[in-house]
Design an enzyme around this catalytic site. Structure first.
Site, PDB file in Angstrom:
ATOM      1  N   CYS A   2       0.851  -1.176   0.000  1.00  0.00           N
ATOM      2  CA  CYS A   2       0.000   0.000   0.000  1.00  0.00           C
ATOM      3  C   CYS A   2       0.893   1.235   0.000  1.00  0.00           C
ATOM      4  CB  CYS A   2      -0.951   0.099   1.192  1.00  0.00           C
ATOM      5  SG  CYS A   2      -2.155  -1.225   1.225  1.00  0.00           S
ATOM      6  N   ARG A  27       4.148  -0.707  -4.584  1.00  0.00           N
ATOM      7  CA  ARG A  27       3.757  -1.144  -3.242  1.00  0.00           C
ATOM      8  C   ARG A  27       2.404  -1.853  -3.235  1.00  0.00           C
ATOM      9  NH1 ARG A  27       6.851   1.568   0.553  1.00  0.00           N
ATOM     10  NH2 ARG A  27       5.372   1.080   2.184  1.00  0.00           N
ATOM     11  N   TRP A  77      -2.746  -2.769  -1.722  1.00  0.00           N
ATOM     12  CA  TRP A  77      -2.460  -4.195  -1.818  1.00  0.00           C
ATOM     13  C   TRP A  77      -3.376  -4.830  -0.779  1.00  0.00           C
ATOM     14  CZ3 TRP A  77      -0.728  -8.284   1.210  1.00  0.00           C
ATOM     15  CH2 TRP A  77      -0.252  -9.400   0.504  1.00  0.00           C
ATOM     16  N   ASN A 103      -1.902   2.488   5.507  1.00  0.00           N
ATOM     17  CA  ASN A 103      -1.013   1.385   5.121  1.00  0.00           C
ATOM     18  C   ASN A 103      -0.691   0.614   6.408  1.00  0.00           C
ATOM     19  OD1 ASN A 103       2.540   1.344   4.264  1.00  0.00           O
ATOM     20  ND2 ASN A 103       1.070  -0.294   4.220  1.00  0.00           N
ATOM     21  N   GLY A 104      -1.110  -0.647   6.465  1.00  0.00           N
ATOM     22  CA  GLY A 104      -0.869  -1.433   7.678  1.00  0.00           C
ATOM     23  C   GLY A 104      -2.081  -2.292   7.982  1.00  0.00           C
ATOM     24  N   GLU A 486      17.228 -18.541  -6.359  1.00  0.00           N
ATOM     25  CA  GLU A 486      16.883 -17.205  -6.844  1.00  0.00           C
ATOM     26  C   GLU A 486      16.385 -17.259  -8.296  1.00  0.00           C
ATOM     27  OE1 GLU A 486      16.249 -14.500  -5.569  1.00  0.00           O
ATOM     28  OE2 GLU A 486      16.516 -12.990  -7.109  1.00  0.00           O
ATOM     29  N   LYS A 490      12.690 -15.995  -9.454  1.00  0.00           N
ATOM     30  CA  LYS A 490      12.438 -15.009 -10.530  1.00  0.00           C
ATOM     31  C   LYS A 490      11.416 -15.568 -11.516  1.00  0.00           C
ATOM     32  CE  LYS A 490      13.613 -12.185  -9.059  1.00  0.00           C
ATOM     33  NZ  LYS A 490      14.200 -12.067  -7.806  1.00  0.00           N
ATOM     34  N   GLU A 493       7.879 -15.669  -9.872  1.00  0.00           N
ATOM     35  CA  GLU A 493       7.315 -14.344  -9.584  1.00  0.00           C
ATOM     36  C   GLU A 493       6.709 -13.693 -10.814  1.00  0.00           C
ATOM     37  OE1 GLU A 493       9.787 -11.968  -6.208  1.00  0.00           O
ATOM     38  OE2 GLU A 493      10.942 -12.514  -7.961  1.00  0.00           O
ATOM     39  N   HIS A 509      16.992 -37.300  -4.523  1.00  0.00           N
ATOM     40  CA  HIS A 509      16.147 -37.618  -3.361  1.00  0.00           C
ATOM     41  C   HIS A 509      14.719 -37.128  -3.558  1.00  0.00           C
ATOM     42  CE1 HIS A 509      19.683 -38.982  -1.282  1.00  0.00           C
ATOM     43  NE2 HIS A 509      20.290 -37.838  -1.561  1.00  0.00           N
ATOM     44  N   LYS A 608       6.284  -4.969  -3.897  1.00  0.00           N
ATOM     45  CA  LYS A 608       7.730  -4.888  -3.701  1.00  0.00           C
ATOM     46  C   LYS A 608       8.093  -4.807  -2.242  1.00  0.00           C
ATOM     47  CE  LYS A 608      11.885  -3.356  -5.555  1.00  0.00           C
ATOM     48  NZ  LYS A 608      12.264  -4.754  -5.806  1.00  0.00           N
TER      49      LYS A 608
HETATM   50  C1  G6P Z   1       8.852  -8.983  -1.597  1.00  0.00           C
HETATM   51  C2  G6P Z   1       9.462  -8.614  -2.931  1.00  0.00           C
HETATM   52  C3  G6P Z   1      10.761  -9.375  -3.150  1.00  0.00           C
HETATM   53  C4  G6P Z   1      11.718  -9.129  -1.977  1.00  0.00           C
HETATM   54  C5  G6P Z   1      11.062  -9.447  -0.633  1.00  0.00           C
HETATM   55  C6  G6P Z   1      11.918  -8.954   0.520  1.00  0.00           C
HETATM   56  O1  G6P Z   1       8.427 -10.291  -1.627  1.00  0.00           O
HETATM   57  O2  G6P Z   1       8.546  -8.887  -3.983  1.00  0.00           O
HETATM   58  O3  G6P Z   1      11.381  -8.951  -4.348  1.00  0.00           O
HETATM   59  O4  G6P Z   1      12.848  -9.919  -2.137  1.00  0.00           O
HETATM   60  O5  G6P Z   1       9.803  -8.781  -0.528  1.00  0.00           O
HETATM   61  O6  G6P Z   1      11.991  -7.565   0.457  1.00  0.00           O
HETATM   62  P1  G6P Z   1      13.129  -6.692   1.082  1.00  0.00           P
HETATM   63  O7  G6P Z   1      12.775  -5.284   0.711  1.00  0.00           O
HETATM   64  O8  G6P Z   1      13.079  -6.913   2.569  1.00  0.00           O
HETATM   65  O9  G6P Z   1      14.430  -7.114   0.520  1.00  0.00           O
END
Ligand code: G6P
Length: 613
Positions: A2, A27, A77, A103-104, A486, A490, A493, A509, A608
């Site tokens: 948010c 956000r 969000w 926001n919260g 990672e 990606k 996501e 396994h 994000k």
């Molecule tokens: C969200 C984002 C990710 C990020 C994660 C941790 O899930 O979509 O891209 O890695 O939060 O965020 P931070 O800002 O704590 O690295």
């Protein structure tokens, strides 16, 4: 998650609010809305829209609204209540004279709602936020000022909030308050801006104040007055914003994610620039200089984070253990805070976060503080909550990252872990020569990244072959195991293809049962000490007809006999290889998602900055 924006001054607030929302859209993008108070009639109006800010912008353009120089806005969000117009912010009281963005999470909202319902209040939305605006309304009705009503209301709230409130009854002010969710006030000439982060302020002002938890501020166009929740006055320090407008624009790139992948040539350099002391074979990290000795004498180092930052922590673990000899553990922040973690003052804890606002990481940090560990932040966003609440720390200097899927922040986090490993290692057993070798290799990375980026067309062509894949498996060993995680993250996501990362040797396994001619398997297989073992795993996949993509060393011609596609990258020392090997995986995920026609910068359901638990 948010995003909140506010404006009070002389200008037309609406374009400022809409532009601010666009900058905060990473956000959350389930719905958006604004509320403004007319300069002439002093009447409040609100416009809301389901979906992205561009939808709200269209609606605003089609609506006749009086000139207003005060307003608040929100991009959502969803947490409580599905994305819908009634659930979109700003929320308001029955007479539509009082508006609030939030926001919260109001954790005790059902309790408050029950009490207000008894007093005759009705609710239009399913959100926790509406309860807060109605509660403020109930205090205004008892004759309190707007400021006092907000203060009394938030005293009853458990949970987290960053809020901005406007009211027709006092049309010359915005009241803002913070607990657990970020808020910053930009200071202009005869105007003030309110935002969840500084991105929305850039281009308007370079001076700001960051709110701390428990603070409530009355903002008019000419001044602001900060108070504690117990109504004591507070003097706030004005800080400078150093980010330029260029850094947050997309430039000529079709997506922020692609721009940020390409920016790694420079962001990696920025992360080590001015921090290398080659003659001494060590690093200079101003933020942890005074406590570097204490870190070197730690009984243990614990790294805590979420998402991509957690993957960076896994690579950091390998680096720190190899070069400092100190035991290292990596913990999901969300798990750390809900156990009874054994941490004490002999431990050093790094909290890794691009945004510096992730609720779980922040909460884990607070828990570690209570247990007396040394609290260190490793953040990208300057002035963020984690950066400000840690005892010391290191900024990763990747520059603003706007694409929801993290790319350049990850590689910069790894550079910083390499620097910390050298700094702490040199205080222990790392030799001058070994320290210098790492630093020389670090300096050579930007050129090597440039070389990898030239493979973009080749990677795009490979992506074309896998657009219809249902699953992906990513395998790597040692330093490249976290890269496998990672790479899979990606892909998940942004392309919505199920993908899993595994240590290559663990494949037998379980995941091996999944392998057939429809399963793409990405191996991260540079020529390092575990190369032969990874080749054995590749043979095992090939024997079962899996389709293999390998990230391999540029001089490795043998691997081409085994795999369907190979992406050849330059060599470096083992500890730094993840900084190179992850880049083709970022590009692979990017191209698959673009070819599927998906919105790579704003993937569904993600945000994000996850500022709720
Ligand atoms: C969200 C984002 C990710 C990020 C994660 C941790 O899930 O979509 O891209 O890695 O939060 O965020 P931070 O800002 O704590 O690295």
């Amino acid at each position: 998650m948010c995003g909140i924006v506010g404006y009070i001054g002389e200008k037309n607030s609406i374009p400022i609010l809409v532009e601010g929302l666009k900058r905060l859209e990473y956000r959350g993008y389930d719905s958006a809305g604004i509320a403004v108070i007319s300069n002439d009639s002093k009447k409040a109006t609100s416009i809301k829209s389901l979906g992205k800010v561009s939808k709200l912008e269209d609606k605003v353009e089609q609506t006749e609204i009086d000139l207003s120089s005060i307003g608040i806005a929100h991009t959502r969000w969803a947490t409580h209540g599905e994305p819908s117009e009634p659930n979109a912010h700003p929320h308001f009281n029955k007479n539509k004279t009082l508006y609030l963005v939030h926001n919260g999470i109001v954790e005790n909202y059902s309790e408050i709602k029950a009490k207000l319902t008894k007093d005759g209040y009705e609710f239009e939305s399913e959100t926790d936020t509406e309860v807060l605006v109605q509660l403020i309304d109930s205090f205004i009705k008892k004759g309190n000022t707007l400021l006092k009503s907000v203060r009394l209301a938030i005293s009853e709230v458990t949970g987290t909030y960053g809020i901005a409130v406007i009211s027709q009854t006092e049309p010359d002010k915005i009241i803002v308050a913070k607990k657990g969710s970020p808020l910053v006030i930009g200071i202009g000439n005869g105007e003030h801006f309110i935002a969840s982060d500084v991105n929305a302020l850039i281009g308007h002002t370079s001076r700001c104040i960051y709110l701390e938890d428990g603070e409530i501020v009355e903002v008019t166009k000419d001044k602001f007055a900060a108070h504690t929740i117990d109504d004591e006055d507070i003097k706030k320090e004005v800080e400078e914003i150093s980010v330029e407008l260029d850094a947050i624009s997309k430039g000529d790139y079709p997506h922020y994610m692609l721009k940020e992948i390409y920016e790694q040539v420079n962001s990696v350099r920025d992360s080590f620039r001015g921090r290398i002391l080659m003659d001494e074979g060590t690093a200079k990290l101003g933020g942890i200089e005074r406590i570097a000795e204490r870190i070197a004498n730690s009984k243990r180092i614990v790294l805590s984070a979420c998402g991509t930052s957690w993957h960076a922590g896994l690579v950091g673990e390998y680096m720190l253990e190899q070069f400092t000899g100190i035991p290292v553990e990596v913990d999901y922040a969300s798990e750390f805070r809900y156990r009874n973690p054994i941490v004490d003052r002999k431990d050093s804890m790094f909290f890794i976060s691009q945004s510096g606002e992730t609720a779980d990481t922040l909460a884990a940090m607070k828990e570690a503080k209570r247990r007396d560990a040394l609290i260190l932040g490793l953040c990208n966003v300057v002035g963020s909550s984690i950066a400000r609440e840690s005892e010391a720390g290191v900024y990763v200097h990747a520059g603003p990252e706007i694409g929801v899927a993290s790319t350049k922040a990850f590689t910069s986090q790894l550079v910083v872990f390499a620097l910390i490993s050298v700094l702490v290692g040199r205080k222990r057993h790392l030799s001058l020569i070994d320290g210098q070798e790492i630093l020389h290799e670090l300096e050579s990375l930007p050129k090597k990244i440039e070389q990898i980026l030239k493979l973009n067309n080749q990677i795009e062509a490979i992506a074309e072959k896998f657009v219809n894949a249902q699953n992906f498996l990513y395998l790597g060993r040692g330093y490249n195991f976290p890269v496998a995680l990672e790479g899979a993250l990606k892909m998940k996501e942004i392309s919505y293809i199920h993908a899993e990362g595994y240590p290559a040797a663990e494949m037998k396994h379980g995941p091996i049962a999944l392998i057939d001619e429809n399963m793409p398997v990405v191996f991260i297989a540079p020529k390092d000490s575990v190369y032969d073992k990874v080749i054995t795993n590749i043979e095992e996949v090939k024997a079962r007809k899996g389709r293999i993509i390998a990230i391999a060393s540029e001089n490795d011609t043998e691997i081409d006999k085994l795999v369907d596609y190979s992406i050849k990258i330059p060599d470096t020392i083992r500890m730094l290889m993840p900084i190179l090997s992850v880049i083709p995986l970022q590009l692979l995920a990017y191209h698959v998602a673009v070819k599927k026609g998906l919105n790579v910068d704003q993937p569904r359901n993600l945000a994000k900055s996850v500022t709720v638990e």
